[in-house]
Every structure is written in C-alpha cells, then in structure tokens.
Design an enzyme around this catalytic site. Structure first.
Site, short mmCIF file in Angstrom:
data_model
loop_
_atom_site.label_atom_id
_atom_site.label_comp_id
_atom_site.label_asym_id
_atom_site.label_seq_id
_atom_site.Cartn_x
_atom_site.Cartn_y
_atom_site.Cartn_z
N LYS A 1 7.47 -22.93 -10.71
CA LYS A 1 7.02 -22.21 -11.90
C LYS A 1 7.38 -23.04 -13.14
CE LYS A 1 6.70 -19.10 -8.61
NZ LYS A 1 5.56 -18.77 -7.80
C1 LIG Z 1 6.24 -17.61 -6.64
C2 LIG Z 1 5.64 -16.26 -6.53
C3 LIG Z 1 6.38 -15.16 -6.08
C4 LIG Z 1 7.76 -15.27 -5.50
O1 LIG Z 1 8.70 -15.77 -6.38
P1 LIG Z 1 10.16 -16.10 -5.81
O2 LIG Z 1 10.98 -16.25 -7.06
O3 LIG Z 1 10.04 -17.37 -5.05
O4 LIG Z 1 10.60 -14.96 -4.99
C5 LIG Z 1 5.78 -13.91 -6.10
N1 LIG Z 1 4.52 -13.75 -6.52
C6 LIG Z 1 3.78 -14.79 -6.95
C7 LIG Z 1 2.39 -14.54 -7.42
C8 LIG Z 1 4.30 -16.07 -6.95
O5 LIG Z 1 3.54 -17.10 -7.34
#
Ligand SMILES: *Cc1c(COP(=O)(O)O)cnc(C)c1O
Length: 380
Positions: free
Chosen positions: A183
């Site tokens: 992210k």
């Molecule tokens: C990355 C992601 C998650 C999960 O995030 P984590 O912090 O790895 O648990 C959930 N939903 C979406 C749409 C994502 O892209």
C-alpha cells in the site's frame, strides 16, 4: 534497450524510519503506547475523522468492525466479488454469510445496481472496497441500501484518497486502512480503523485490547496502580506495536507527496498508452483523488496480440513485473467448496480476474523506469 528490473511495488523506507524506531527501542516502551496514540491522532486529522484505532492489519481491523456491530450467525454482509480475499474472510470469522455482489467493469468497484438485487432481511452490513485507491460510488450505494444497514469501507488501498472531496475512511460508519508494504504508506504489517461514531469508537478501543474497559497506557500512567480493567466484551489482541507506530509517524507526512507523484505518473502512463487499443486503462474519479495504490489495466481478449498470461510472462522476462489486479473471490477453492459457486455467477469479477493486469507504479520508480515499461508494452 538496456534491460531494467522493475518491481510491481516497493515501499519508500529508509533513514527516517530507521531513526524513528530507536526511541521506542531505547525507552523500552515497544507495545501500543505513545507512538501509536500520536500516529492515530495524526491519521484521524488527515482523514477528517474523530477517532482512529491502529491495529495489526486491515484484516483484523475489518474483523473488529464486524464484531463491533455484533454481526454473527444468521446475518449477511455484502462484499464485492472482486477484491482481496480478506474482505469476505472476515465475514466468515464472525460466522456470518458473505453475500457477493458483482463489480463494474470500468471502476472495478462494487456495482450499486447489483447491491439492490442482493438485499435481504438478513443484510446487516456492506463492505464497499475502494479498490486500488479509487473510492467506491458511495452516494449511489447509500441511495440503494436501507439506512439501518451499516457501511464499513475497505479502504486498504485508499489512504489519502477522496470521494466528492471527502476523505476515504470518513464516508461510512467505519473505515479500515492497510499499511502492508504494497500500500502507499507502510508499517510492515498494520492497519487503522476510523469512525466518527462515539459509541462504535468505545467498542473498537475495547475490542482491540481483549475487551478491556481501560487501556494499558491509562493503567500504566494512571494514578491507581491497583486498578485492573473489567472485561465486558469478547475482544482480541489486535494492538499495533509502538515500533510500527513510530514508522507510521515517519511515513504519514509523506502520504500526500507519494499520492501526488503517483498521480503524475498515472497520467504519464495514460497519455503514453492511450492508443494501445487492446489495453484498457483505469478510470479516474470525477470529483476526488485516486490513491493509485496500483495502476490496473484490462487486457481486452478480443484485441490483444497474446493471451494476458503470456503478455505477463514476456514482460517478466524483460524485467517488468506485473500482477493480476486481484481475485474473483467466488472462484477461490475454499469458496467453491463451501458455497458451490461457479465462475459465471459474477461475470465481471470473473473477467477481471482473468484479464486484469497491474503494471508497476510506486514511489521508487524513475522516469527511465516508466519509459521502459511503456516501451515494453508498446513493443508487444
Ligand atoms: C491489502 C488489502 C487487504 C488486507 O490488508 P492487510 O493489512 O494485509 O490485512 C484487504 N482488502 C483489500 C482490498 C486489500 O487490498
């Protein structure tokens, strides 16, 4: 053309983050404490919300939101069929039923028209996903659902993004962000739950810490050393560490610059790739900011020179990493085994699963990197 090696994503971390973790390490306060509290305050301010709670991941944050709404067996929660598997797994953690809704081909986000068809008397909540940093069409979603259905934004990809100039995380009853390294800002692993609702905020703060009525920090600095918390909720340990909080504090001030750079290069891609007729480029919001967590294209099978997977392999051979956008969750084996879905149940999710392709876009790429990706795509 000299070969380059371009990764699909790479976080911008360095000296500042390295220095940031020294203070908690030297002081000995490494679990949730003052750094997390400061990170939460600043994150809440940036996203125009009253409350923010740092957690171990977006996944645990989403789970906690459903628990805060007392969602359980017999309840239904709507989720898009095209998303990261966590969005629907958290519904199963609560013993509730995820009800999949197809997405729009152009935005990759949940389709408000299909929401209408899937509503039932058991629907308790909906989790719209701001996929790849583009906010879901929240006005339309709010129009088609009854007002007692709670909205949890899966804003995993949408730190700093906005819709009608309102920040992601402030658009529903609760919002959840991710700080996974893919992210835009990262704490290694980590997440943030946001809300403007004081009642939900009280529950979230307890659920994160085993259901305790007072936090460890309050207990530590408070004047009553004999005080033990009461536990009136079944909670979890989803606390973020102060090491991560310190890294988050170093990352957060860079968020807007990261997004600005990503937007600039997204426009550069769109301009340079617009005449490739087999490659459909991602949409931009009409009245808001795209977070550009990733730049996800659609390989049109009727026009592309090769099948998508062969294109991806060829690009990889030349040092350009790509990935499918994300999954059609109903096509994953666990969901097929549990619910007996077939791929055609959600045709847009099915096609996006097969034909979407994220190309590299991150804050460590340089102009020659972007030009290299563009040349490789044009030469196919
Ligand atoms: C990355 C992601 C998650 C999960 O995030 P984590 O912090 O790895 O648990 C959930 N939903 C979406 C749409 C994502 O892209």
């Amino acid at each position: 053309m000299k070969k380059r090696d371009i990764q699909i994503a790479l976080p911008v971390t360095g000296e500042e983050e390295w220095n940031a973790v020294k203070e908690p390490l030297l002081s000995g306060w490494i679990t949730q404490g003052p750094k997390v509290a400061e990170f939460e305050k600043k994150f809440a301010d940036r996203h125009s919300v009253k409350h923010a709670f740092a957690v171990t991941s977006c996944t645990t944050g989403l789970h906690m939101c459903l628990a805060a709404l007392d969602i359980g067996p017999g309840d239904e929660v709507m989720v898009p069929a095209f998303t990261w598997v966590a969005t629907s797994n958290v519904v199963l953690y609560c013993g509730a039923k995820p009800v999949f809704v197809d997405v729009c081909r152009k935005t990759y986000n949940i389709d408000p028209e299909s929401i209408k068809k899937n509503l039932s008397s058991k629907t308790k909540a909906i989790i719209p996903v701001h996929l790849f940093g583009l906010c879901a069409d929240m006005d339309q979603i709010k129009k088609v659902i009854p007002s007692d259905i709670k909205i949890i934004e899966d804003a995993a990809c949408a730190a700093g993004a906005s819709y009608n100039n309102e920040p992601a995380g402030s658009l529903g009853d609760m919002g959840v962000f991710s700080f996974h390294p893919r992210k835009s800002i990262t704490t290694g692993e980590g997440g943030m739950v946001t809300t403007n609702d004081d009642g939900l905020a009280q529950k979230l703060s307890q659920l994160r810490n085993h259901g305790a009525t007072i936090s460890e920090e309050q207990r530590h600095i408070g004047p009553k050393p004999y005080m033990l918390p009461d536990f009136n909720l079944l909670g979890f340990n989803y606390r973020m560490t102060d090491l991560q909080g310190a890294v988050g504090l170093a990352q957060l001030p860079k968020l807007d610059k990261f997004i600005e750079e990503r937007s600039k290069w997204a426009r550069y891609y769109k301009d340079a790739l617009k005449d490739i007729d087999w490659l459909i480029l991602p949409e931009e919001p009409k009245n808001g900011t795209h977070g550009w967590q990733s730049f996800v294209t659609f390989v049109d099978p009727s026009k592309s020179p090769l099948p998508r997977n062969e294109i991806m392999e060829l690009l990889q051979k030349n040092g350009v990493s790509t990935r499918p956008g994300t999954h059609a969750v109903h096509m994953l084996n666990y969901y097929i085994d549990t619910y007996g879905f077939s791929a055609d149940d959600f045709p847009n999710a099915r096609d996006l699963d097969k034909q979407s392709m994220a190309i590299p876009l991150h804050n460590r790429m340089t102009q020659p990197d972007y030009d290299y990706v563009i040349d490789n795509l044009r030469n196919l």
